[in-house]
Design an enzyme around this catalytic site. Structure first.
Site, PDB file in Angstrom:
ATOM      1  N   ILE A 266       3.495   4.511  -0.425  1.00 35.44           N
ATOM      2  CA  ILE A 266       4.501   4.346  -1.047  1.00 35.44           C
ATOM      3  C   ILE A 266       4.513   3.412  -1.865  1.00 35.44           C
ATOM      4  O   ILE A 266       5.277   3.724  -3.688  1.00 35.44           O
ATOM      5  CB  ILE A 266       5.013   5.491  -0.348  1.00 35.44           C
ATOM      6  CG1 ILE A 266       4.883   6.974   0.092  1.00 35.44           C
ATOM      7  CG2 ILE A 266       6.520   5.375  -1.462  1.00 35.44           C
ATOM      8  CD1 ILE A 266       5.538   7.554   1.078  1.00 35.44           C
TER       9      ILE A 266
ATOM     10  N   ARG B  66       1.147  -0.961   0.055  1.00 39.94           N
ATOM     11  CA  ARG B  66      -0.264  -0.480   0.315  1.00 39.94           C
ATOM     12  C   ARG B  66       0.712   0.818   0.138  1.00 39.94           C
ATOM     13  O   ARG B  66       2.537   0.943   0.077  1.00 39.94           O
ATOM     14  CB  ARG B  66      -1.080   0.095   1.229  1.00 39.94           C
ATOM     15  CG  ARG B  66      -0.232   0.010   2.180  1.00 39.94           C
ATOM     16  CD  ARG B  66      -1.183   0.093   3.981  1.00 39.94           C
ATOM     17  NE  ARG B  66      -0.070   1.265   4.575  1.00 39.94           N
ATOM     18  CZ  ARG B  66      -0.245   0.793   5.622  1.00 39.94           C
ATOM     19  NH1 ARG B  66      -1.525  -0.111   6.455  1.00 39.94           N
ATOM     20  NH2 ARG B  66       0.168   1.204   6.988  1.00 39.94           N
TER      21      ARG B  66
ATOM     22  N   LYS C 144      15.957   7.458   9.581  1.00 41.95           N
ATOM     23  CA  LYS C 144      16.200   8.314   8.024  1.00 41.95           C
ATOM     24  C   LYS C 144      17.144   8.808   7.845  1.00 41.95           C
ATOM     25  O   LYS C 144      17.713   8.503   7.074  1.00 41.95           O
ATOM     26  CB  LYS C 144      14.726   9.022   7.871  1.00 41.95           C
ATOM     27  CG  LYS C 144      13.483   8.415   8.072  1.00 41.95           C
ATOM     28  CD  LYS C 144      13.193   7.466   7.031  1.00 41.95           C
ATOM     29  CE  LYS C 144      12.171   6.540   7.060  1.00 41.95           C
ATOM     30  NZ  LYS C 144      12.064   5.193   5.751  1.00 41.95           N
TER      31      LYS C 144
ATOM     32  N   ASN D 219      11.221  -0.048   1.512  1.00 39.14           N
ATOM     33  CA  ASN D 219      10.072   0.728   1.803  1.00 39.14           C
ATOM     34  C   ASN D 219       9.979   0.668   2.267  1.00 39.14           C
ATOM     35  O   ASN D 219       9.670   2.081   3.056  1.00 39.14           O
ATOM     36  CB  ASN D 219       9.960   1.203   0.129  1.00 39.14           C
ATOM     37  CG  ASN D 219       8.200   2.294   0.051  1.00 39.14           C
ATOM     38  OD1 ASN D 219       7.968   3.418   0.025  1.00 39.14           O
ATOM     39  ND2 ASN D 219       7.574   1.245   0.946  1.00 39.14           N
TER      40      ASN D 219
ATOM     41  N   TYR E  30      12.544   8.752  14.797  1.00 39.46           N
ATOM     42  CA  TYR E  30      12.368   8.446  13.729  1.00 39.46           C
ATOM     43  C   TYR E  30      13.217   9.309  13.141  1.00 39.46           C
ATOM     44  O   TYR E  30      14.226   8.663  11.705  1.00 39.46           O
ATOM     45  CB  TYR E  30      10.397   8.922  13.691  1.00 39.46           C
ATOM     46  CG  TYR E  30      10.170   8.874  11.822  1.00 39.46           C
ATOM     47  CD1 TYR E  30       9.852   7.357  11.183  1.00 39.46           C
ATOM     48  CD2 TYR E  30      10.347  10.125  10.936  1.00 39.46           C
ATOM     49  CE1 TYR E  30       9.631   7.139   9.850  1.00 39.46           C
ATOM     50  CE2 TYR E  30      10.200   9.798   9.302  1.00 39.46           C
ATOM     51  CZ  TYR E  30       9.617   8.286   8.734  1.00 39.46           C
ATOM     52  OH  TYR E  30       8.865   8.317   7.321  1.00 39.46           O
TER      53      TYR E  30
ATOM     54  N   ASP F 129       8.980 -10.398   6.515  1.00 33.32           N
ATOM     55  CA  ASP F 129       9.111  -9.140   7.610  1.00 33.32           C
ATOM     56  C   ASP F 129      10.131  -8.960   7.267  1.00 33.32           C
ATOM     57  O   ASP F 129      11.283  -9.576   8.238  1.00 33.32           O
ATOM     58  CB  ASP F 129       9.013  -9.593   9.030  1.00 33.32           C
ATOM     59  CG  ASP F 129       8.622  -8.589  10.501  1.00 33.32           C
ATOM     60  OD1 ASP F 129       9.745  -7.610  10.197  1.00 33.32           O
ATOM     61  OD2 ASP F 129       8.739  -8.561  11.516  1.00 33.32           O
ATOM     62  N   VAL F 130      10.713  -7.764   7.556  1.00 36.63           N
ATOM     63  CA  VAL F 130      12.012  -7.006   7.175  1.00 36.63           C
ATOM     64  C   VAL F 130      12.943  -6.636   8.108  1.00 36.63           C
ATOM     65  O   VAL F 130      14.286  -6.753   7.518  1.00 36.63           O
ATOM     66  CB  VAL F 130      12.078  -5.212   6.315  1.00 36.63           C
ATOM     67  CG1 VAL F 130      11.581  -5.752   4.983  1.00 36.63           C
ATOM     68  CG2 VAL F 130      11.786  -3.915   7.236  1.00 36.63           C
TER      69      VAL F 130
HETATM   70  P1  NDP Z   1       2.068   2.946   4.822  1.00 41.57           P
HETATM   71  O1  NDP Z   1       1.978   2.505   6.284  1.00 41.57           O
HETATM   72  O2  NDP Z   1       1.512   3.472   3.904  1.00 41.57           O
HETATM   73  O3  NDP Z   1       3.245   1.828   4.401  1.00 41.57           O
HETATM   74  C1  NDP Z   1       4.232   0.803   4.596  1.00 41.57           C
HETATM   75  C2  NDP Z   1       3.911  -0.424   4.915  1.00 41.57           C
HETATM   76  O4  NDP Z   1       5.608  -0.961   5.228  1.00 41.57           O
HETATM   77  C3  NDP Z   1       3.022  -0.957   5.052  1.00 41.57           C
HETATM   78  O5  NDP Z   1       2.165  -1.824   4.159  1.00 41.57           O
HETATM   79  C4  NDP Z   1       3.185  -2.017   6.858  1.00 41.57           C
HETATM   80  O6  NDP Z   1       2.727  -2.281   6.909  1.00 41.57           O
HETATM   81  C5  NDP Z   1       4.668  -1.811   5.695  1.00 41.57           C
HETATM   82  N1  NDP Z   1       5.525  -2.666   7.120  1.00 41.57           N
HETATM   83  C6  NDP Z   1       5.975  -1.993   7.892  1.00 41.57           C
HETATM   84  N2  NDP Z   1       6.677  -2.261   8.727  1.00 41.57           N
HETATM   85  C7  NDP Z   1       6.935  -3.799   7.938  1.00 41.57           C
HETATM   86  C8  NDP Z   1       8.108  -5.150   8.354  1.00 41.57           C
HETATM   87  N3  NDP Z   1       8.649  -5.530   9.552  1.00 41.57           N
HETATM   88  N4  NDP Z   1       8.146  -5.856   7.239  1.00 41.57           N
HETATM   89  C9  NDP Z   1       7.400  -5.524   5.810  1.00 41.57           C
HETATM   90  N5  NDP Z   1       6.920  -4.702   5.717  1.00 41.57           N
HETATM   91  C10 NDP Z   1       7.238  -3.381   6.432  1.00 41.57           C
HETATM   92  O7  NDP Z   1       3.973   3.967   4.817  1.00 41.57           O
HETATM   93  P2  NDP Z   1       4.458   5.030   3.909  1.00 41.57           P
HETATM   94  O8  NDP Z   1       3.581   4.145   2.041  1.00 41.57           O
HETATM   95  O9  NDP Z   1       3.761   6.531   4.290  1.00 41.57           O
HETATM   96  O10 NDP Z   1       5.381   4.857   3.848  1.00 41.57           O
HETATM   97  C11 NDP Z   1       6.971   4.258   2.634  1.00 41.57           C
HETATM   98  C12 NDP Z   1       6.981   4.569   3.371  1.00 41.57           C
HETATM   99  O11 NDP Z   1       7.829   5.905   2.649  1.00 41.57           O
HETATM  100  C13 NDP Z   1       8.184   4.498   4.332  1.00 41.57           C
HETATM  101  O12 NDP Z   1       9.987   4.178   4.646  1.00 41.57           O
HETATM  102  C14 NDP Z   1       7.986   6.223   5.282  1.00 41.57           C
HETATM  103  O13 NDP Z   1       8.517   5.936   6.542  1.00 41.57           O
HETATM  104  C15 NDP Z   1       8.342   6.638   4.508  1.00 41.57           C
HETATM  105  N6  NDP Z   1       7.940   8.330   4.306  1.00 41.57           N
HETATM  106  C16 NDP Z   1       6.735   8.177   4.452  1.00 41.57           C
HETATM  107  C17 NDP Z   1       6.283   9.802   4.488  1.00 41.57           C
HETATM  108  C18 NDP Z   1       5.272  10.153   4.180  1.00 41.57           C
HETATM  109  O14 NDP Z   1       4.935  11.554   4.553  1.00 41.57           O
HETATM  110  N7  NDP Z   1       3.482   9.260   4.526  1.00 41.57           N
HETATM  111  C19 NDP Z   1       7.357  11.184   4.318  1.00 41.57           C
HETATM  112  C20 NDP Z   1       8.830  10.084   4.292  1.00 41.57           C
HETATM  113  C21 NDP Z   1       8.882   9.065   4.418  1.00 41.57           C
HETATM  114  P3  NDP Z   1       2.016  -2.437   8.206  1.00 41.57           P
HETATM  115  O15 NDP Z   1       0.585  -1.313   8.634  1.00 41.57           O
HETATM  116  O16 NDP Z   1       1.422  -4.091   8.515  1.00 41.57           O
HETATM  117  O17 NDP Z   1       2.731  -2.050   9.426  1.00 41.57           O
END
Ligand code: NDP
Length: 257
Positions: free
Chosen positions: A22, A20, A166, A94, A162, A67-68
């Site tokens: 990004i 989902r 990053k 990501n 956080y 799970d990363v």
């Molecule tokens: P989301 O929470 O929408 O998507 C992140 C996805 O990563 C989720 O499906 C989540 O699953 C999954 N995830 C979490 N933990 C793990 C894990 N241990 N192993 C595998 N998958 C995992 O976030 P975004 O799309 O917003 O974020 C994507 C990236 O962009 C992240 O790295 C975030 O830090 C970065 N980012 C986002 C910003 C923003 O404003 N949205 C700004 C700057 C950077 P679940 O929810 O089930 O844990």
């Protein structure tokens, strides 16, 4: 000649956290340019929903649970995907979590460890596992998702854990790039501003917080996932063949002020 550089036909791309937000948009962008997509997400339902969205659009994709934060699982996953596809050309690390909103002095051990485990350790485990295969294969492109939070201290929300995680991703990116540059593996990162996804949903109903974000952003708006996906596509493609070790800021000008 130039359009060709953006094509990804015949390449396999792995996107973590690709179910989902990004990550899913990145998967779609890479697929549109011809890549076979492997999304990996911690939650089966989220991974499957992402896969269904890609398939609905006619893209070639598969979804896996990963799970990363588990280095052995990441290694086994990389082995499996390489065995199935012959080669992985692109990795987008990501997956990340926020857990934003606690002052440094009140930060619980668990929060610090969890956020750094996913955002920083997880990125390294994935880079190491897929990087090994890419080095052996003679090339590849890795794109890590950092954040503008790695350059600044966000406000008004407090999230030292956080921000630090990053900044570590950005440094990891340039260190790996330096080690692997002469063996054909490029490693770059993207540092987004606030993007409208589940992660920033906690700000909904907190107009004061959003007002501060928009006031502090020269473009006075948040970003959309596709605006990050196209930057990732550029870094994953041959169009960026001279770039490695760079963190590209896609932040609506936030870090200009
Ligand atoms: P989301 O929470 O929408 O998507 C992140 C996805 O990563 C989720 O499906 C989540 O699953 C999954 N995830 C979490 N933990 C793990 C894990 N241990 N192993 C595998 N998958 C995992 O976030 P975004 O799309 O917003 O974020 C994507 C990236 O962009 C992240 O790295 C975030 O830090 C970065 N980012 C986002 C910003 C923003 O404003 N949205 C700004 C700057 C950077 P679940 O929810 O089930 O844990």
């Amino acid at each position: 000649m130039f359009q060709e550089k953006f094509r990804l036909d015949g390449r396999t791309a792995v996107v973590t956290g690709g179910g989902r937000g990004i990550g899913l948009s990145i998967a779609e962008a890479l697929a549109e340019f011809g890549a076979r997509i492997v999304i990996a997400d911690i939650d089966r339902a989220v991974a499957d929903a992402g896969l269904a969205a890609l398939k609905d659009k006619g893209f070639q994709a598969e979804a896996h649970v990963l799970d990363v934060t588990k280095p052995r699982d990441v290694e086994a996953f990389a082995e499996r995907i390489v065995a199935a596809h012959g080669r992985v050309h692109i990795l987008v690390a990501n997956a990340g979590i926020g857990m934003s909103g606690v002052a440094a002095e009140d930060t619980e051990d668990e929060r610090w460890l969890k956020v750094n485990d996913v955002n920083y350790n997880g990125v390294f485990w994935c880079n190491r596992a897929f990087g090994r295969h890419m080095l052996k294969a003679g090339g590849g492109a890795i794109v890590n998702i950092g954040s503008m939070s790695g350059f600044i201290s966000n406000r008004p929300q407090k999230q030292t854990y956080y921000n630090a995680s990053k900044a570590a991703v950005h440094q990891l990116t340039s260190s790996l790039a330096a080690e692997w540059a002469d063996r054909g593996v490029r490693v770059n990162a993207v540092a987004p501003t606030y993007i409208e996804t589940e992660m920033t949903r906690y700000s909904e109903g907190n107009e004061g917080m959003i007002d501060v974000w928009l006031r502090d952003t020269p473009m006075h708006r948040m970003g959309q996932p596709h605006e990050i996906a196209s930057v990732v596509h550029f870094l994953a493609s041959d169009a960026s063949s001279l770039m490695t070790g760079t963190t590209v800021q896609a932040d609506a000008g936030f870090t200009c002020w």
